[in-house]
Design a protein around this motif. Structure first.
Motif, short mmCIF file in Angstrom:
data_model
loop_
_atom_site.label_atom_id
_atom_site.label_comp_id
_atom_site.label_asym_id
_atom_site.label_seq_id
_atom_site.Cartn_x
_atom_site.Cartn_y
_atom_site.Cartn_z
N ILE A 75 52.51 -24.40 5.33
CA ILE A 75 53.95 -24.32 5.08
C ILE A 75 54.14 -23.04 4.49
CG2 ILE A 75 55.40 -25.08 3.19
CD1 ILE A 75 53.88 -27.74 3.38
N ARG A 76 53.03 -22.32 3.61
CA ARG A 76 53.09 -21.08 3.12
C ARG A 76 53.21 -19.93 4.10
NH1 ARG A 76 49.89 -22.35 -0.81
NH2 ARG A 76 48.09 -21.81 0.41
N GLN A 77 52.28 -20.27 5.09
CA GLN A 77 52.46 -19.35 6.25
C GLN A 77 53.80 -19.06 7.07
OE1 GLN A 77 49.32 -20.07 9.26
NE2 GLN A 77 49.88 -18.04 10.34
N SER A 78 54.43 -20.35 7.13
CA SER A 78 55.63 -20.41 7.78
C SER A 78 56.83 -19.58 7.08
CB SER A 78 56.32 -21.66 7.93
OG SER A 78 56.67 -22.14 6.80
N PHE A 79 56.64 -19.19 5.89
CA PHE A 79 57.41 -18.34 4.95
C PHE A 79 57.03 -16.79 4.78
CE2 PHE A 79 58.66 -22.46 3.34
CZ PHE A 79 60.09 -22.49 3.46
N THR A 80 55.83 -16.67 5.30
CA THR A 80 55.15 -15.16 5.35
C THR A 80 54.88 -14.44 6.37
OG1 THR A 80 53.12 -15.88 5.15
CG2 THR A 80 54.32 -15.94 3.11
N SER A 81 55.26 -15.20 7.93
CA SER A 81 55.08 -14.48 8.92
C SER A 81 56.35 -14.54 9.91
CB SER A 81 54.06 -15.40 9.78
OG SER A 81 54.68 -16.35 10.12
N TRP A 82 56.39 -13.45 10.50
CA TRP A 82 57.65 -13.37 11.26
C TRP A 82 57.96 -14.61 12.55
CZ3 TRP A 82 61.44 -10.37 10.00
CH2 TRP A 82 61.14 -9.26 9.43
N SER A 83 56.99 -15.05 12.87
CA SER A 83 57.23 -16.21 13.76
C SER A 83 57.60 -17.48 12.93
CB SER A 83 56.06 -16.57 14.61
OG SER A 83 54.77 -16.82 13.56
N LEU A 85 59.47 -17.46 10.07
CA LEU A 85 60.76 -17.11 9.62
C LEU A 85 61.50 -17.45 10.82
CD1 LEU A 85 60.35 -14.16 7.29
CD2 LEU A 85 60.78 -16.39 6.69
N ALA A 86 61.21 -17.22 11.93
CA ALA A 86 61.80 -17.44 13.43
C ALA A 86 61.96 -18.90 13.57
CB ALA A 86 61.43 -16.68 14.05
N ALA A 87 60.93 -19.60 13.24
CA ALA A 87 61.12 -21.08 13.48
C ALA A 87 61.85 -21.69 12.41
CB ALA A 87 59.61 -21.55 13.33
N ILE A 88 61.90 -21.23 11.37
CA ILE A 88 62.76 -21.62 10.21
C ILE A 88 64.18 -21.33 10.44
CG2 ILE A 88 63.57 -21.46 7.78
CD1 ILE A 88 60.45 -20.74 6.88
N LEU A 89 64.56 -20.16 10.93
CA LEU A 89 65.77 -19.97 11.28
C LEU A 89 66.09 -20.85 12.51
CD1 LEU A 89 68.34 -18.24 11.13
CD2 LEU A 89 67.27 -16.53 12.48
N GLY A 90 65.24 -20.96 13.76
CA GLY A 90 65.62 -21.81 14.74
C GLY A 90 65.78 -23.30 14.17
N GLY A 91 65.17 -23.59 13.25
CA GLY A 91 65.43 -24.91 12.80
C GLY A 91 66.70 -25.34 12.02
N ILE A 92 67.03 -24.18 11.43
CA ILE A 92 68.27 -24.33 10.62
C ILE A 92 69.53 -24.48 11.85
CG2 ILE A 92 70.06 -22.93 9.38
CD1 ILE A 92 67.63 -21.98 7.55
N ILE A 93 69.31 -23.49 12.76
CA ILE A 93 70.26 -23.52 13.99
C ILE A 93 70.64 -24.83 14.54
CG2 ILE A 93 71.16 -22.45 15.99
CD1 ILE A 93 69.98 -19.62 14.66
N ALA A 94 69.26 -25.43 14.85
CA ALA A 94 69.32 -26.65 15.51
C ALA A 94 69.84 -27.78 14.65
CB ALA A 94 67.81 -26.81 16.11
N ALA A 95 69.37 -27.80 13.29
CA ALA A 95 70.04 -28.69 12.51
C ALA A 95 71.46 -28.61 12.28
CB ALA A 95 69.34 -28.64 11.21
#
Length: 150
Positions: A75-83, A85-95
């Motif tokens: 979970i921490r890594q998802s907020f600290t790596s470009w991939s 952050l891209a996945a978080i943005l992709g999830g937001i857009i998909a939602a």
């Protein structure tokens, strides 16, 4: 043969041609319900089926958390790596798109026919991958909004 059954059989055939087991299964179950005169469950399925599907989808996504495959480090890594952050943005857009899709399907349920045909054409002609109806509905909602906007 009644036209409703022919349409469901045609959707099953298109699903088979597109190698989309979800379309085949869904159309097959609805056809069986129709043949067995279980029509009284259609309003419930229409009203609550989407919610039930979303619950199962979310449960499937949450399983890695429950099994320990995904923990605090991931979970921490998802907020600290470009991939991540891209996945978080992709999830937001998909939602957000899926939210638009839910609204569109509630207001204009007839668009599901075009989305099924479009998905099948995308799979058969362009070697695409069938996406969920909410994502397709979200894209459709955006396209319709753009057309109305101009």
């Amino acid at each position: 043969m009644p036209s409703d059954r022919v349409i469901l059989l045609a959707l099953m055939a298109l699903g088979v041609a597109a190698r989309n087991s979800l379309i085949v299964t869904a159309a097959g179950v609805v056809l069986i319900m129709r043949v067995l005169s279980l029509d009284r469950f259609f309003p419930l399925l229409e009203r609550r089926g989407l919610e039930a599907g979303l619950i199962f989808l979310l449960m499937a996504v949450l399983v890695p958390f429950a099994t320990g495959e995904v923990g605090w480090a991931e979970i921490r890594q998802s907020f600290t790596s470009w991939s991540g952050l891209a996945a978080i943005l992709g999830g937001i857009i998909a939602a957000v798109l899926s939210g638009y899709g839910v609204t569109l399907l509630q207001v204009k349920p007839e668009v599901i026919v075009g989305m099924v045909v479009g998905t099948i054409l995308g799979v058969v002609l362009f070697k695409g991958i069938p996406v969920g109806p909410l994502a397709a509905a979200g894209f459709t909602a955006i396209l319709l909004a753009l057309v109305r906007w101009q």
